[in-house]
Design a protein around this motif. Structure first.
Motif, PDB file in Angstrom:
ATOM      1  N   VAL A  87      37.564  44.320  20.493  1.00  0.00           N
ATOM      2  CA  VAL A  87      38.470  44.956  21.459  1.00  0.00           C
ATOM      3  C   VAL A  87      37.855  44.856  22.842  1.00  0.00           C
ATOM      4  CG1 VAL A  87      39.628  47.091  22.154  1.00  0.00           C
ATOM      5  CG2 VAL A  87      39.426  46.541  19.744  1.00  0.00           C
ATOM      6  N   GLU A  88      36.538  45.157  22.937  1.00  0.00           N
ATOM      7  CA  GLU A  88      35.831  45.054  24.230  1.00  0.00           C
ATOM      8  C   GLU A  88      35.975  43.657  24.813  1.00  0.00           C
ATOM      9  OE1 GLU A  88      31.746  46.162  23.760  1.00  0.00           O
ATOM     10  OE2 GLU A  88      32.275  48.217  23.188  1.00  0.00           O
ATOM     11  N   LYS A  89      35.682  42.662  23.963  1.00  0.00           N
ATOM     12  CA  LYS A  89      35.717  41.273  24.438  1.00  0.00           C
ATOM     13  C   LYS A  89      37.102  40.902  24.972  1.00  0.00           C
ATOM     14  CE  LYS A  89      35.967  37.648  21.581  1.00  0.00           C
ATOM     15  NZ  LYS A  89      35.522  36.822  20.444  1.00  0.00           N
ATOM     16  N   TRP A  90      38.131  41.147  24.160  1.00  0.00           N
ATOM     17  CA  TRP A  90      39.480  40.705  24.546  1.00  0.00           C
ATOM     18  C   TRP A  90      40.039  41.530  25.710  1.00  0.00           C
ATOM     19  CZ3 TRP A  90      39.939  36.055  23.360  1.00  0.00           C
ATOM     20  CH2 TRP A  90      39.570  35.556  22.105  1.00  0.00           C
ATOM     21  N   MET A  91      39.693  42.830  25.777  1.00  0.00           N
ATOM     22  CA  MET A  91      40.171  43.634  26.913  1.00  0.00           C
ATOM     23  C   MET A  91      39.547  43.123  28.207  1.00  0.00           C
ATOM     24  SD  MET A  91      42.485  45.622  26.059  1.00  0.00           S
ATOM     25  CE  MET A  91      42.739  46.320  27.673  1.00  0.00           C
ATOM     26  N   LEU A  92      38.272  42.748  28.140  1.00  0.00           N
ATOM     27  CA  LEU A  92      37.609  42.230  29.349  1.00  0.00           C
ATOM     28  C   LEU A  92      38.285  40.944  29.810  1.00  0.00           C
ATOM     29  CD1 LEU A  92      35.320  42.775  31.298  1.00  0.00           C
ATOM     30  CD2 LEU A  92      33.837  41.350  29.887  1.00  0.00           C
ATOM     31  N   TRP A  93      38.599  40.053  28.868  1.00  0.00           N
ATOM     32  CA  TRP A  93      39.313  38.813  29.229  1.00  0.00           C
ATOM     33  C   TRP A  93      40.675  39.130  29.853  1.00  0.00           C
ATOM     34  CZ3 TRP A  93      37.348  34.437  30.309  1.00  0.00           C
ATOM     35  CH2 TRP A  93      36.227  33.951  29.631  1.00  0.00           C
ATOM     36  N   THR A  94      41.356  40.151  29.298  1.00  0.00           N
ATOM     37  CA  THR A  94      42.680  40.512  29.829  1.00  0.00           C
ATOM     38  C   THR A  94      42.556  41.007  31.267  1.00  0.00           C
ATOM     39  OG1 THR A  94      43.254  41.174  27.587  1.00  0.00           O
ATOM     40  CG2 THR A  94      44.773  41.824  29.319  1.00  0.00           C
ATOM     41  N   VAL A  95      41.531  41.845  31.527  1.00  0.00           N
ATOM     42  CA  VAL A  95      41.312  42.346  32.886  1.00  0.00           C
ATOM     43  C   VAL A  95      41.016  41.174  33.823  1.00  0.00           C
ATOM     44  CG1 VAL A  95      39.759  43.716  34.326  1.00  0.00           C
ATOM     45  CG2 VAL A  95      40.573  44.631  32.164  1.00  0.00           C
ATOM     46  N   ILE A  96      40.173  40.243  33.376  1.00  0.00           N
ATOM     47  CA  ILE A  96      39.832  39.083  34.212  1.00  0.00           C
ATOM     48  C   ILE A  96      41.083  38.250  34.501  1.00  0.00           C
ATOM     49  CG2 ILE A  96      38.582  36.882  34.234  1.00  0.00           C
ATOM     50  CD1 ILE A  96      36.328  38.355  32.677  1.00  0.00           C
ATOM     51  N   GLY A  97      41.899  38.037  33.467  1.00  0.00           N
ATOM     52  CA  GLY A  97      43.146  37.292  33.652  1.00  0.00           C
ATOM     53  C   GLY A  97      44.033  37.944  34.693  1.00  0.00           C
ATOM     54  N   GLY A  98      44.177  39.262  34.595  1.00  0.00           N
ATOM     55  CA  GLY A  98      45.018  39.998  35.545  1.00  0.00           C
ATOM     56  C   GLY A  98      44.493  39.884  36.968  1.00  0.00           C
ATOM     57  N   LEU A  99      43.173  40.014  37.125  1.00  0.00           N
ATOM     58  CA  LEU A  99      42.584  39.923  38.462  1.00  0.00           C
ATOM     59  C   LEU A  99      42.750  38.516  39.035  1.00  0.00           C
ATOM     60  CD1 LEU A  99      39.289  41.999  38.061  1.00  0.00           C
ATOM     61  CD2 LEU A  99      41.322  42.599  39.393  1.00  0.00           C
ATOM     62  N   THR A 100      42.601  37.492  38.171  1.00  0.00           N
ATOM     63  CA  THR A 100      42.782  36.112  38.631  1.00  0.00           C
ATOM     64  C   THR A 100      44.211  35.912  39.128  1.00  0.00           C
ATOM     65  OG1 THR A 100      41.288  35.508  36.856  1.00  0.00           O
ATOM     66  CG2 THR A 100      42.388  33.704  38.002  1.00  0.00           C
ATOM     67  N   PHE A 101      45.166  36.431  38.360  1.00  0.00           N
ATOM     68  CA  PHE A 101      46.563  36.309  38.776  1.00  0.00           C
ATOM     69  C   PHE A 101      46.777  36.966  40.134  1.00  0.00           C
ATOM     70  CE2 PHE A 101      50.921  37.742  39.100  1.00  0.00           C
ATOM     71  CZ  PHE A 101      51.619  36.600  38.763  1.00  0.00           C
ATOM     72  N   LEU A 102      46.215  38.176  40.314  1.00  0.00           N
ATOM     73  CA  LEU A 102      46.379  38.876  41.593  1.00  0.00           C
ATOM     74  C   LEU A 102      45.759  38.076  42.735  1.00  0.00           C
ATOM     75  CD1 LEU A 102      45.737  42.608  40.678  1.00  0.00           C
ATOM     76  CD2 LEU A 102      47.878  41.590  41.457  1.00  0.00           C
ATOM     77  N   GLY A 103      44.595  37.455  42.468  1.00  0.00           N
ATOM     78  CA  GLY A 103      43.954  36.625  43.487  1.00  0.00           C
ATOM     79  C   GLY A 103      44.848  35.463  43.882  1.00  0.00           C
ATOM     80  N   CYS A 104      45.449  34.803  42.876  1.00  0.00           N
ATOM     81  CA  CYS A 104      46.363  33.684  43.136  1.00  0.00           C
ATOM     82  C   CYS A 104      47.539  34.155  43.990  1.00  0.00           C
ATOM     83  CB  CYS A 104      46.897  33.108  41.828  1.00  0.00           C
ATOM     84  SG  CYS A 104      45.663  32.278  40.848  1.00  0.00           S
ATOM     85  N   GLN A 105      48.053  35.343  43.634  1.00  0.00           N
ATOM     86  CA  GLN A 105      49.215  35.839  44.359  1.00  0.00           C
ATOM     87  C   GLN A 105      48.845  36.147  45.816  1.00  0.00           C
ATOM     88  OE1 GLN A 105      51.270  39.269  42.733  1.00  0.00           O
ATOM     89  NE2 GLN A 105      53.127  38.081  42.799  1.00  0.00           N
ATOM     90  N   ALA A 106      47.643  36.680  46.029  1.00  0.00           N
ATOM     91  CA  ALA A 106      47.192  36.955  47.396  1.00  0.00           C
ATOM     92  C   ALA A 106      47.178  35.661  48.204  1.00  0.00           C
ATOM     93  CB  ALA A 106      45.802  37.589  47.376  1.00  0.00           C
ATOM     94  N   TRP A 107      46.690  34.581  47.588  1.00  0.00           N
ATOM     95  CA  TRP A 107      46.652  33.293  48.289  1.00  0.00           C
ATOM     96  C   TRP A 107      48.079  32.809  48.580  1.00  0.00           C
ATOM     97  CZ3 TRP A 107      48.517  28.408  47.976  1.00  0.00           C
ATOM     98  CH2 TRP A 107      47.930  27.479  48.830  1.00  0.00           C
ATOM     99  N   GLU A 108      48.942  32.938  47.567  1.00  0.00           N
ATOM    100  CA  GLU A 108      50.335  32.497  47.706  1.00  0.00           C
ATOM    101  C   GLU A 108      51.022  33.235  48.864  1.00  0.00           C
ATOM    102  OE1 GLU A 108      52.229  30.363  45.568  1.00  0.00           O
ATOM    103  OE2 GLU A 108      54.030  31.449  44.944  1.00  0.00           O
TER     104      GLU A 108
END
Lengths: 112, 256
Positions: B126-147
Motif C-alpha cells: 500500500v505504501e509503495k503504490w500510494m507513493l507512486w500515485t502521489v508522484i503521478g498526481g504531482l507530475t500531472f500538476l507540474g505538466c498542467q502548470a507548464w501548459e
C-alpha cells in the motif's frame, strides 16, 4: 496500548489473476487513447460527424472501464449501480438541450 | 385475501425494512459515490456550457493546413495545443496533452493496486503504490502548470486581431491569453480553458493532498490498528473520478 493489535496482522498473498486483470484494463485504456490519436490525425477535419462519433464512442468505452473495473461499480449491488447511472439521464438531456440552444443562438446572431 | 399468512413471529420483511445494508456498502463509500455523482453534474455543466458557447460561434471553414488564429471563429484545438517542453518551435499537436493523459491513467492504475494491497492488509505494498500515485498526481500538476504558462504567454509572433473600439476597427497584436482577450480565438475560448482545466486541476490538487494523507496514515500504521484499509478505497474512488473527468475533458476540449 495493546501490542498484539499491531503484531498479529495476517498479510494475504496477492491474487495473480486479479492483478493481471488490473494491468489488462490499464493496457486497454492506453490502446484506446492511442487509437484516439490515430483518428485525430488520419480522419480529416472535414468529416466532423464521423470524428465526433468515434471520439464520443471511445470516451464512453473508456468511462465504462474506469467506472466498472477501477471504481469497481460493475461488482456492486444492482440497486447501487442504477442509483448512480439513472441520474446520468439528466446530463444526456442537458447536453442535447444546450447544444441545440447554442445552434439557435448561432442562427440568431449570424443568419437571421 | 392474501395467499400466504404471516404471523407475528414470522413477519414478511424486505431488505429495505432495516437491520441490514441493502446496498452492501459502507456509509462512507456510499456518500463518496453520491458526492462524485454531484461532482459529475458540476463538471458536466462546465463541459456542456462549453458545447453551447462553441456551437454559438462560427466554426473555422477551410483547409486545415491553411488555418490561422482569428477572433472571428472558434479555433481547432490541435492547432492551439501543439507545444512540448524543451522542444521550442516544433509543432507537435496534442503530444503533451497525450503524455498528461497517460500519466493520469497510470496513477489511476497504481491507485487500484494500492486498494488491492489494502484488501490483503499488505502495508508495504500500500505504501509503495500510494507513493507512486502521489508522484503521478504531482507530475500531472507540474505538466498542467507548464501548459497554463505556455497558454498565457503565447507564441513568439502573437496574432494580429481586429477589434471594434468606439465605432472604429483597430488592429492589435495579441500575445497569449487572459480572461478578456487571447491570441487563439474568441474571448470565451481562453475563459473556458482556464475554467475547465483549472477546476479539474483543483480536483487533482485536492486528490494529491488526500492521497498524501492516506500515505502518511499507512506509514504510521493507522489502518493496521483499525483493522482495515477502507479509507484507501474511498479516496481511491475520488482519484479514479478525477481521472474519469480528465478522459472527458481530453475528448471534449482537446480532440473534438
Amino acid at each position: 496500548m495493546h501490542a498484539e493489535e499491531t503484531t498479529h496482522i495476517q498479510v494475504q498473498a496477492p491474487d495473480k489473476a486479479k492483478i493481471r486483470k488490473i494491468w489488462m484494463t490499464a493496457g486497454l485504456l492506453a490502446i484506446i487513447t492511442a487509437l484516439e490519436f490515430l483518428v485525430a490525425f488520419t480522419i480529416p477535419l472535414e468529416m466532423e460527424v464521423t470524428r465526433v462519433t468515434i471520439f464520443v464512442g471511445m470516451t464512453i468505452v473508456k468511462a465504462f472501464y474506469i467506472v466498472g473495473e477501477f471504481m469497481h461499480l460493475k461488482y456492486e449491488v444492482k440497486v447501487l449501480i442504477w442509483s448512480i447511472l439513472i441520474p446520468m439521464i439528466f446530463i444526456v438531456w442537458m447536453l442535447v438541450a444546450f447544444v441545440y440552444e447554442g445552434m439557435s443562438i448561432f442562427d440568431d446572431r449570424y443568419l437571421n | 385475501m392474501s395467499t400466504t399468512a404471516h404471523t407475528i413471529d414470522d413477519p414478511k420483511r424486505s431488505i429495505w425494512d432495516g437491520g441490514q445494508s441493502p446496498l452492501k456498502a459502507s456509509y462512507g463509500k456510499l456518500m463518496m459515490w453520491f458526492f462524485l455523482l454531484s461532482d459529475a453534474f458540476t463538471f458536466s455543466a462546465l463541459l456542456i456550457t462549453y458545447g453551447l458557447v462553441r456551437s454559438a460561434h462560427p466554426a473555422y471553414e477551410g483547409a486545415a493546413d491553411a488555418f490561422s488564429f482569428s477572433n472571428n471563429y472558434w479555433p481547432i484545438p490541435e492547432k492551439v495545443f501543439e507545444a512540448v517542453p524543451f522542444l521550442h518551435g516544433i509543432s507537435l499537436p496534442l503530444v503533451f496533452v497525450g503524455i498528461m493523459t497517460f500519466i493520469l491513467i497510470m496513477s489511476s492504475v497504481t491507485m487500484v493496486l494500492a486498494v488491492e494491497a489494502g484488501h490483503r492488509m499488505d502495508r508495504k505494498n500500500v505504501e509503495k503504490w500510494m507513493l507512486w500515485t502521489v508522484i503521478g498526481g504531482l507530475t500531472f500538476l507540474g505538466c498542467q502548470a507548464w501548459e497554463w504558462s505556455h497558454f498565457i504567454h503565447g507564441t513568439d509572433g502573437g496574432t494580429v486581431m481586429k477589434f471594434l473600439v468606439n465605432g472604429e476597427w483597430i488592429e492589435k497584436t495579441i500575445f497569449g491569453a487572459n480572461l478578456s482577450v487571447n491570441q487563439y480565438g474568441p474571448s470565451d475560448f481562453a475563459a473556458f480553458f482556464f475554467f475547465i482545466t483549472g477546476f479539474h486541476g483543483t480536483h487533482v490538487f485536492s486528490g494529491v493532498v488526500l492521497n498524501f494523507i492516506i500515505y502518511y496514515n499507512t506509514i504510521t500504521g493507522v489502518y493496521d490498528k483499525r483493522g482495515h484499509y477502507e479509507m484507501v478505497e474511498k479516496v481511491g474512488l475520488y482519484w479514479h473520478f478525477v481521472d474519469l473527468v480528465w478522459v472527458f475533458v481530453f475528448t471534449f476540449f482537446y480532440l473534438v
